[in-house]
Write a protein that holds these residues in place. Structure first.
Motif, short mmCIF file in Angstrom:
data_model
loop_
_atom_site.label_atom_id
_atom_site.label_comp_id
_atom_site.label_asym_id
_atom_site.label_seq_id
_atom_site.Cartn_x
_atom_site.Cartn_y
_atom_site.Cartn_z
N ALA A 32 1.25 -1.50 0.08
CA ALA A 32 -0.09 0.42 -0.30
C ALA A 32 0.61 1.11 0.38
CB ALA A 32 -0.89 -0.23 1.25
N MET A 33 0.32 2.30 -0.62
CA MET A 33 1.67 3.51 -1.00
C MET A 33 0.49 4.40 -0.30
SD MET A 33 3.55 2.56 -2.71
CE MET A 33 4.58 4.59 -2.62
N GLY A 34 1.24 5.81 0.29
CA GLY A 34 1.10 6.78 0.89
C GLY A 34 1.23 8.11 0.78
N TRP A 35 1.32 8.94 1.27
CA TRP A 35 1.36 10.54 0.57
C TRP A 35 1.56 11.52 1.40
CZ3 TRP A 35 5.41 11.87 -3.50
CH2 TRP A 35 4.73 11.42 -4.13
N PHE A 36 2.32 11.90 2.48
CA PHE A 36 2.20 12.46 3.48
C PHE A 36 3.06 13.78 4.00
CE2 PHE A 36 1.07 9.94 6.96
CZ PHE A 36 0.86 8.82 6.41
N ARG A 37 3.26 15.09 3.89
CA ARG A 37 3.65 16.25 3.99
C ARG A 37 4.24 16.91 4.88
NH1 ARG A 37 -1.58 20.18 1.02
NH2 ARG A 37 -2.21 20.43 3.41
N GLN A 38 5.33 17.64 5.39
CA GLN A 38 5.49 18.59 6.44
C GLN A 38 5.88 19.85 6.17
OE1 GLN A 38 8.52 16.69 9.11
NE2 GLN A 38 7.78 17.90 10.35
N ALA A 39 5.18 20.64 6.30
CA ALA A 39 5.55 22.39 6.07
C ALA A 39 6.44 23.34 7.47
CB ALA A 39 3.75 22.84 6.39
N PRO A 40 6.95 23.74 6.96
CA PRO A 40 7.76 24.26 8.73
C PRO A 40 7.18 24.55 9.81
CG PRO A 40 8.97 25.56 6.10
CD PRO A 40 7.16 24.88 6.23
N GLY A 41 8.23 23.73 10.72
CA GLY A 41 7.39 24.26 11.97
C GLY A 41 6.16 23.18 12.29
N LYS A 42 5.50 22.64 11.30
CA LYS A 42 4.27 22.09 12.04
C LYS A 42 4.92 20.63 12.03
CE LYS A 42 1.04 24.71 9.55
NZ LYS A 42 0.33 25.15 8.76
N GLU A 43 3.92 18.87 12.10
CA GLU A 43 3.69 17.72 11.95
C GLU A 43 3.72 17.25 10.77
OE1 GLU A 43 3.26 17.45 16.40
OE2 GLU A 43 1.71 16.45 14.98
N ARG A 44 4.22 16.08 10.79
CA ARG A 44 3.73 15.53 9.27
C ARG A 44 2.74 15.12 8.82
NH1 ARG A 44 7.97 11.01 7.44
NH2 ARG A 44 9.27 12.46 7.65
N GLU A 45 1.67 15.53 8.05
CA GLU A 45 0.36 15.74 7.91
C GLU A 45 0.13 14.59 6.14
OE1 GLU A 45 -3.28 18.23 5.82
OE2 GLU A 45 -0.63 19.10 6.14
N PHE A 46 -0.89 13.34 7.18
CA PHE A 46 -1.64 12.57 5.95
C PHE A 46 -1.68 13.20 5.03
CE2 PHE A 46 -2.91 8.99 4.20
CZ PHE A 46 -4.19 9.15 3.64
N VAL A 47 -1.32 13.24 3.83
CA VAL A 47 -2.12 13.51 2.19
C VAL A 47 -2.65 12.48 1.82
CG1 VAL A 47 -1.87 14.21 0.03
CG2 VAL A 47 0.00 15.02 1.75
N ALA A 48 -2.46 11.00 2.13
CA ALA A 48 -3.35 10.28 0.70
C ALA A 48 -2.36 9.07 0.45
CB ALA A 48 -3.99 10.86 -1.18
N ALA A 49 -3.11 7.75 0.83
CA ALA A 49 -3.19 6.24 -0.07
C ALA A 49 -3.43 6.12 -0.46
CB ALA A 49 -3.12 6.15 1.63
N ILE A 50 -3.39 4.21 -0.68
CA ILE A 50 -4.19 3.96 -1.78
C ILE A 50 -3.82 2.39 -1.48
CG2 ILE A 50 -1.97 4.31 -3.34
CD1 ILE A 50 -3.87 3.50 -5.91
N THR A 51 -4.28 1.62 -1.22
CA THR A 51 -4.52 0.56 -0.75
C THR A 51 -3.53 -0.76 -1.64
OG1 THR A 51 -6.29 -0.61 -2.24
CG2 THR A 51 -6.43 0.34 0.45
N SER A 52 -3.00 -1.50 -1.27
CA SER A 52 -2.38 -2.71 -2.11
C SER A 52 -3.22 -3.17 -3.43
CB SER A 52 -1.47 -3.48 -1.31
OG SER A 52 -2.20 -4.45 -0.78
#
Length: 125
Positions: A32-52
């Protein structure tokens, strides 16, 4: 397993970008694949995921629903994140991640086994 994201860069608000994440594995479809993002001074945030497998199910963070689309191409061991209607608040380093055995929430970053180095996305007004 190594992941390499590409496609980041600069865009203006309202424009689009597409991120790619190439995965070096013979069994990409097992992850399964996921995308996360992190802006300066912020925690890592879930963006999207797709199942295997064929990626029958997809999941999105609330802030990107309706604007971002995740997909996968098992023939090319790659997952994509199409980002439309970009906003300045989408500015962040974007990371792709892969998981195989964890069965918990796709938004849980701790459930992913492998991470790419990240790619910068900058959206200006």
């Amino acid at each position: 397993v190594q992941l390499q994201a590409s496609g980041g860069g600069s865009a203006k608000a309202g424009e689009s970008l597409r991120l790619s994440c190439a995965v070096s594995t013979r069994i990409f479809s097992s992850y399964a694949m996921g995308w996360f993002r992190q802006a300066p001074g912020k925690e890592r945030e879930f963006v999207a995921a797709i199942t295997s497998g064929s990626g029958d199910s997809v999941y999105y963070g609330d802030s990107v629903k309706g604007r971002f689309t995740i997909s996968r191409d098992n023939a090319h061991d790659t997952t994509y994140l199409q980002m439309n209607s970009l906003k300045t608040e989408d500015t962040a380093v974007y990371y792709c991640a892969a998981r195989k055995y964890y069965s918990g929430a796709y938004s849980n970053a701790g459930g992913y086994d492998y991470w790419g180095p990240g790619t910068q996305v900058t959206v200006s007004s």
